[in-house]
Every structure is written in C-alpha cells, then in structure tokens.
Scaffold this motif. Structure first.
Motif, PDB file in Angstrom:
ATOM      1  N   SER A 228       0.845  -1.190   0.000  1.00 51.15           N
ATOM      2  CA  SER A 228       0.000   0.000   0.000  1.00 51.15           C
ATOM      3  C   SER A 228       0.880   1.240   0.000  1.00 51.15           C
ATOM      4  N   ARG A 229       0.277   2.355  -0.341  1.00 53.51           N
ATOM      5  CA  ARG A 229       1.006   3.628  -0.294  1.00 53.51           C
ATOM      6  C   ARG A 229       1.472   3.916   1.125  1.00 53.51           C
ATOM      7  N   ALA A 230       0.610   3.610   2.102  1.00 53.20           N
ATOM      8  CA  ALA A 230       0.993   3.861   3.499  1.00 53.20           C
ATOM      9  C   ALA A 230       2.204   3.018   3.888  1.00 53.20           C
ATOM     10  N   GLY A 231       2.240   1.775   3.446  1.00 54.55           N
ATOM     11  CA  GLY A 231       3.375   0.919   3.763  1.00 54.55           C
ATOM     12  C   GLY A 231       4.659   1.407   3.131  1.00 54.55           C
ATOM     13  N   ILE A 232       4.569   1.849   1.886  1.00 58.75           N
ATOM     14  CA  ILE A 232       5.754   2.376   1.204  1.00 58.75           C
ATOM     15  C   ILE A 232       6.218   3.661   1.879  1.00 58.75           C
ATOM     16  N   ASP A 233       5.262   4.507   2.266  1.00 55.90           N
ATOM     17  CA  ASP A 233       5.627   5.724   2.996  1.00 55.90           C
ATOM     18  C   ASP A 233       6.359   5.383   4.296  1.00 55.90           C
ATOM     19  N   GLU A 234       5.854   4.377   5.009  1.00 57.99           N
ATOM     20  CA  GLU A 234       6.450   3.995   6.294  1.00 57.99           C
ATOM     21  C   GLU A 234       7.880   3.489   6.096  1.00 57.99           C
ATOM     22  N   TRP A 235       8.085   2.623   5.104  1.00 59.34           N
ATOM     23  CA  TRP A 235       9.419   2.069   4.894  1.00 59.34           C
ATOM     24  C   TRP A 235      10.376   3.076   4.273  1.00 59.34           C
ATOM     25  N   SER A 236       9.846   3.989   3.490  1.00 60.40           N
ATOM     26  CA  SER A 236      10.692   5.055   2.968  1.00 60.40           C
ATOM     27  C   SER A 236      11.211   5.929   4.103  1.00 60.40           C
ATOM     28  N   ALA A 237      10.316   6.299   5.014  1.00 58.62           N
ATOM     29  CA  ALA A 237      10.735   7.118   6.156  1.00 58.62           C
ATOM     30  C   ALA A 237      11.726   6.354   7.033  1.00 58.62           C
ATOM     31  N   ARG A 238      11.458   5.070   7.240  1.00 55.79           N
ATOM     32  CA  ARG A 238      12.333   4.256   8.086  1.00 55.79           C
ATOM     33  C   ARG A 238      13.746   4.181   7.488  1.00 55.79           C
ATOM     34  N   LEU A 239      13.836   3.855   6.196  1.00 55.88           N
ATOM     35  CA  LEU A 239      15.148   3.698   5.570  1.00 55.88           C
ATOM     36  C   LEU A 239      15.849   5.042   5.363  1.00 55.88           C
ATOM     37  N   THR A 240      15.081   6.103   5.188  1.00 54.38           N
ATOM     38  CA  THR A 240      15.692   7.431   5.066  1.00 54.38           C
ATOM     39  C   THR A 240      16.456   7.775   6.341  1.00 54.38           C
ATOM     40  N   ALA A 241      15.944   7.342   7.482  1.00 55.93           N
ATOM     41  CA  ALA A 241      16.640   7.574   8.752  1.00 55.93           C
ATOM     42  C   ALA A 241      17.691   6.503   9.029  1.00 55.93           C
ATOM     43  N   MET A 242      17.384   5.259   8.700  1.00 56.43           N
ATOM     44  CA  MET A 242      18.237   4.151   9.121  1.00 56.43           C
ATOM     45  C   MET A 242      19.485   3.968   8.269  1.00 56.43           C
ATOM     46  N   LEU A 243      19.404   4.247   6.986  1.00 57.33           N
ATOM     47  CA  LEU A 243      20.597   4.080   6.151  1.00 57.33           C
ATOM     48  C   LEU A 243      21.724   5.020   6.592  1.00 57.33           C
ATOM     49  N   PRO A 244      21.465   6.314   6.788  1.00 58.97           N
ATOM     50  CA  PRO A 244      22.546   7.162   7.305  1.00 58.97           C
ATOM     51  C   PRO A 244      23.020   6.743   8.695  1.00 58.97           C
ATOM     52  N   ALA A 245      22.086   6.252   9.531  1.00 60.78           N
ATOM     53  CA  ALA A 245      22.491   5.795  10.862  1.00 60.78           C
ATOM     54  C   ALA A 245      23.437   4.596  10.757  1.00 60.78           C
ATOM     55  N   ALA A 246      23.144   3.688   9.839  1.00 65.19           N
ATOM     56  CA  ALA A 246      24.004   2.520   9.646  1.00 65.19           C
ATOM     57  C   ALA A 246      25.371   2.951   9.097  1.00 65.19           C
ATOM     58  N   LEU A 247      25.372   3.934   8.203  1.00 65.75           N
ATOM     59  CA  LEU A 247      26.633   4.421   7.657  1.00 65.75           C
ATOM     60  C   LEU A 247      27.502   5.024   8.757  1.00 65.75           C
ATOM     61  N   ASP A 248      26.881   5.782   9.653  1.00 65.20           N
ATOM     62  CA  ASP A 248      27.631   6.355  10.781  1.00 65.20           C
ATOM     63  C   ASP A 248      28.165   5.249  11.689  1.00 65.20           C
ATOM     64  N   LEU A 249      27.358   4.244  11.926  1.00 63.43           N
ATOM     65  CA  LEU A 249      27.779   3.153  12.818  1.00 63.43           C
ATOM     66  C   LEU A 249      28.924   2.350  12.210  1.00 63.43           C
ATOM     67  N   ALA A 250      28.926   2.229  10.883  1.00 67.70           N
ATOM     68  CA  ALA A 250      29.973   1.447  10.203  1.00 67.70           C
ATOM     69  C   ALA A 250      31.268   2.212  10.047  1.00 67.70           C
ATOM     70  N   ALA A 251      31.231   3.519  10.248  1.00 67.66           N
ATOM     71  CA  ALA A 251      32.442   4.338  10.052  1.00 67.66           C
ATOM     72  C   ALA A 251      33.512   3.934  11.052  1.00 67.66           C
ATOM     73  N   PRO A 252      34.770   3.875  10.618  1.00 65.79           N
ATOM     74  CA  PRO A 252      35.852   3.527  11.546  1.00 65.79           C
ATOM     75  C   PRO A 252      35.950   4.541  12.674  1.00 65.79           C
ATOM     76  N   SER A 253      36.264   4.035  13.858  1.00 63.94           N
ATOM     77  CA  SER A 253      36.433   4.936  15.002  1.00 63.94           C
ATOM     78  C   SER A 253      37.696   5.766  14.808  1.00 63.94           C
ATOM     79  N   PRO A 254      37.667   7.060  15.174  1.00 60.23           N
ATOM     80  CA  PRO A 254      38.868   7.891  15.044  1.00 60.23           C
ATOM     81  C   PRO A 254      39.969   7.404  15.988  1.00 60.23           C
ATOM     82  N   THR A 255      41.194   7.475  15.522  1.00 61.55           N
ATOM     83  CA  THR A 255      42.309   7.028  16.350  1.00 61.55           C
ATOM     84  C   THR A 255      43.078   8.211  16.910  1.00 61.55           C
TER      85      THR A 255
END
Length: 255
Positions: A228-255
């Motif tokens: 449904s449109r509502a489902g696509i809206d929900e997953w679009s919003a979820r991944l719009t937030a989660m993909l950058p969060a995952a990228l930040d989490l995967a970034a190497p820790s500063p040394t």
C-alpha cells in the motif's frame, strides 16, 4: 528482442543525486518485451512475486528523492531474465517459478537465451558499472544498496521476518551495521541472511561491490508491508533515517 518503442533495460532515477548511497533494484520492473507475448502468462501471474519485487520501484523512487540518491532499477520482469543471477545460470531464465510453469521460457535455444542477455542483462549491468566509474572519477564515495522484497509465504511456509539483511563477509561492515540498526527497533523481526543468504546465487553485489571493495548492503522487505502507499511511505521514512544511521555506525572509530 526490443523494438524501438520499448524502454531501455534500466531506468535511472535522479541521475544527478549527490548522496553516497547508490540504490539498485534488480527486480523492480515487470515489463515483458512485445516479442515474448507475455511469456504465455496472464497478468495475474506476472503481477505475483515471481514476476517482480513488489513495491521496490515505488520505494526506490521515494528513497531517491528523500536521500538525494541515484536509483538504478531494472525495467523488465525477472521472468524474462533475472539480473541478479549469472546470465549462464539455469535459473536466470526459469522454466518454472514457485510452481508456475512459464511457457515462454521452455526449451529455449542458446540463441534465444543470448538475445535476452544482450538486450537486458548486459546493458543493465553496464549502466551500473558506468555509474560507479563516473562516481570514482568525480571522487564521490559510494555505498551500494540493493533493494529487494520477498513474498510473505513460500511453498506454504510463512516467513516471520519484516525485513532481512544479506551479506557474505566481504567488506560487510555496512551490512552488519544495517542489521544492528534494524534490530534496535523492537517493532521489527529482522533476518540475518534470511529469508535468503547471500551466496553464489547472487550476482549484482558480488560483481559490483566485492571486487571493488565497496561497502554494500542488500535489504529484503516483506511484500505485504509494501503493498500500500501507506506501507511504502512507512518504509521510505524508516530507511531514510536508518541508512545514514548505519553508515555512521559502520564508520571507523577515530584514532
């Protein structure tokens, strides 16, 4: 195979997108070339999960806008040729899919198979490769994000996962970070290499990410959640937030 009025093998959405995420939809389309006469199937069969990844074209379009990302999506049905398979594999052009016989795929000659590879499979992957080359030349970082969806029930067995993350140990920090971000949401049942495992069957991520050492994640979402449109809206919003969060989490820790 394709006449001049038919679409190219791939559509590129938001081609000037500035995000480091490159979104891929191997099974986003369900068009069948006119020459193949719907492969002998009715629209009801072509509209099932055997014909395409339901919801991914719309989800990818939404994410391309929300993330300012390029989205490259396959236009033709996976029953014509599956672009996430080695073109020489038997299941790249299946004669039977989830119990449905595909008359247009029966007893194909080598020439008929080669025509589909040349018209659809090869140019689709060439478009992905060209985009990666463009980004390298421009100094634009890239994380390859393959978007897929899966049927809620397969061969009578229900699948409990809302989503899954596929990975294979090769430069998979982003994939593992995406898994952790999904699992931090208590509302989600998340599969780790479920309902599929990334193995020798997969083609797109191994071809374009593994050899180049690119960060990647293959995301599977259950199709009833994208129906449904509502489902696509929900997953679009979820991944719009989660993909950058995952990228930040995967970034190497500063040394």
């Amino acid at each position: 195979m394709l006449d001049q009025n038919e679409p190219d093998a791939a559509a590129v959405v938001n081609p000037s997108g500035r995000s480091s995420f490159l979104l891929i939809g191997d099974h986003a389309g369900r068009v069948v070339p006119n020459a193949l006469a719907n492969l002998g199937l009715g629209d009801a069969e072509l509209s099932r999960h055997i014909g395409w990844d339901i919801g991914i074209a719309d989800l990818g379009q939404r994410l391309a806008v929300a993330l300012d990302a390029v989205f490259i999506r396959q236009v033709y049905s996976r029953l014509v040729i599956d672009c996430n398979r080695n073109p020489g594999a038997a299941d790249a052009i299946p004669a039977v899919s989830d119990g449905t016989t595909v008359p247009g795929n029966a007893a194909l000659t080598a020439a008929a198979r080669a025509a589909r590879v040349e018209a659809i499979h090869t140019p689709y992957h060439a478009i992905i490769a060209a985009e990666l080359e463009r980004r390298i030349a421009a100094g634009q970082p890239t994380q390859l994000v393959a978007l897929h969806s899966f049927t809620p029930k397969m061969r009578g067995v229900a699948r409990p996962w809302h989503c899954g993350v596929l990975h294979n140990g090769a430069n998979d920090a982003l994939a593992k970070a995406m898994l952790a971000v999904f699992r931090a949401d208590p509302a989600l049942v998340v599969g780790d290499n479920e309902p599929y495992a990334m193995d020798n069957i997969d083609y797109t991520i191994p071809r374009h990410a593994f050899a180049a050492g690119l960060p990647y994640v293959e995301i599977e979402i259950r199709q009833d959640l994208l129906a449904s449109r509502a489902g696509i809206d929900e997953w679009s919003a979820r991944l719009t937030a989660m993909l950058p969060a995952a990228l930040d989490l995967a970034a190497p820790s500063p040394t």
